[in-house]
Design a protein around this motif. Structure first.
Motif, PDB file in Angstrom:
ATOM      1  N   UNK A 143      -6.381  55.439   7.925  1.00  0.00           N
ATOM      2  CA  UNK A 143      -5.683  54.249   8.405  1.00  0.00           C
ATOM      3  C   UNK A 143      -6.700  53.117   8.512  1.00  0.00           C
ATOM      4  N   UNK A 144      -6.341  51.985   7.961  1.00  0.00           N
ATOM      5  CA  UNK A 144      -7.232  50.828   8.021  1.00  0.00           C
ATOM      6  C   UNK A 144      -6.841  49.981   9.234  1.00  0.00           C
ATOM      7  N   UNK A 145      -7.844  49.582   9.987  1.00  0.00           N
ATOM      8  CA  UNK A 145      -7.618  48.827  11.218  1.00  0.00           C
ATOM      9  C   UNK A 145      -8.281  47.460  11.087  1.00  0.00           C
ATOM     10  N   UNK A 146      -7.479  46.411  11.311  1.00  0.00           N
ATOM     11  CA  UNK A 146      -8.029  45.060  11.413  1.00  0.00           C
ATOM     12  C   UNK A 146      -7.896  44.659  12.879  1.00  0.00           C
ATOM     13  N   UNK A 155      -0.250  57.591  15.540  1.00  0.00           N
ATOM     14  CA  UNK A 155      -1.298  58.233  16.345  1.00  0.00           C
ATOM     15  C   UNK A 155      -2.479  57.291  16.571  1.00  0.00           C
ATOM     16  N   UNK A 156      -2.864  56.565  15.539  1.00  0.00           N
ATOM     17  CA  UNK A 156      -3.981  55.619  15.660  1.00  0.00           C
ATOM     18  C   UNK A 156      -3.626  54.497  16.610  1.00  0.00           C
ATOM     19  N   UNK A 157      -2.401  54.005  16.549  1.00  0.00           N
ATOM     20  CA  UNK A 157      -1.950  52.948  17.451  1.00  0.00           C
ATOM     21  C   UNK A 157      -1.997  53.425  18.907  1.00  0.00           C
ATOM     22  N   UNK A 178      -9.874  36.892  25.390  1.00  0.00           N
ATOM     23  CA  UNK A 178     -10.398  38.268  25.401  1.00  0.00           C
ATOM     24  C   UNK A 178      -9.296  39.325  25.319  1.00  0.00           C
ATOM     25  N   UNK A 179      -8.234  39.010  24.621  1.00  0.00           N
ATOM     26  CA  UNK A 179      -7.168  39.980  24.369  1.00  0.00           C
ATOM     27  C   UNK A 179      -7.319  40.489  22.930  1.00  0.00           C
ATOM     28  N   UNK A 180      -7.013  41.748  22.758  1.00  0.00           N
ATOM     29  CA  UNK A 180      -7.158  42.359  21.437  1.00  0.00           C
ATOM     30  C   UNK A 180      -5.793  42.545  20.781  1.00  0.00           C
ATOM     31  N   UNK A 181      -5.769  42.277  19.486  1.00  0.00           N
ATOM     32  CA  UNK A 181      -4.607  42.603  18.652  1.00  0.00           C
ATOM     33  C   UNK A 181      -5.147  43.318  17.419  1.00  0.00           C
ATOM     34  N   UNK A 182      -4.292  44.081  16.775  1.00  0.00           N
ATOM     35  CA  UNK A 182      -4.728  44.805  15.582  1.00  0.00           C
ATOM     36  C   UNK A 182      -3.583  44.945  14.591  1.00  0.00           C
ATOM     37  N   UNK A 183      -4.013  45.160  13.370  1.00  0.00           N
ATOM     38  CA  UNK A 183      -3.069  45.382  12.270  1.00  0.00           C
ATOM     39  C   UNK A 183      -3.465  46.701  11.612  1.00  0.00           C
ATOM     40  N   UNK A 184      -2.525  47.623  11.515  1.00  0.00           N
ATOM     41  CA  UNK A 184      -2.781  48.944  10.949  1.00  0.00           C
ATOM     42  C   UNK A 184      -2.073  49.081   9.610  1.00  0.00           C
ATOM     43  N   UNK A 185      -2.778  49.609   8.616  1.00  0.00           N
ATOM     44  CA  UNK A 185      -2.177  49.875   7.309  1.00  0.00           C
ATOM     45  C   UNK A 185      -2.588  51.264   6.845  1.00  0.00           C
ATOM     46  N   UNK A 186      -1.696  51.912   6.113  1.00  0.00           N
ATOM     47  CA  UNK A 186      -1.982  53.241   5.585  1.00  0.00           C
ATOM     48  C   UNK A 186      -0.769  53.841   4.918  1.00  0.00           C
ATOM     49  N   UNK A 187      -0.927  55.056   4.386  1.00  0.00           N
ATOM     50  CA  UNK A 187       0.157  55.725   3.668  1.00  0.00           C
ATOM     51  C   UNK A 187       1.004  56.618   4.571  1.00  0.00           C
TER      52      UNK A 187
END
Length: 82
Positions: free
Chosen positions: A45-48, A71-73, A55-64
């Motif tokens: 899983x790729x995480x951006x 689970x990664x989230x 100081x708040x975090x956001x992320x973008x998850x990509x994968x197959x």
């Protein structure tokens, strides 16, 4: 001498007979190995990950694999809430 030549001719004909050829052909068969064709490597899983000015975090998850993304989230949420 004549008997020897008859035996030699008979043996040579038996080596080149179609029955010997088909027996050899049946013993040699190509088979596909399905185990080798079905092996696929899992892509991670790729995480951006981004941090805002507050100081708040956001992320973008990509994968197959959707289950792996979920689970990664959950892992990221758990790690960042502690």
């Amino acid at each position: 001498m004549r008997r020897i030549s008859i035996v030699i001719i008979a043996l040579s004909l038996s080596f080149f007979s179609p029955a010997a050829y088909t027996a050899e052909k049946d013993a040699f068969q190509f088979k596909k190995q399905l185990e080798l064709q079905q092996v696929k490597l899992k892509k991670p899983v790729k995480i951006k990950l981004r941090r805002s000015a507050k100081d708040e975090y956001t992320w973008e998850l990509t994968g197959d694999d959707a289950d792996e993304i979920i689970r990664t989230d959950k892992k990221l949420r758990k790690m960042l809430n502690q």
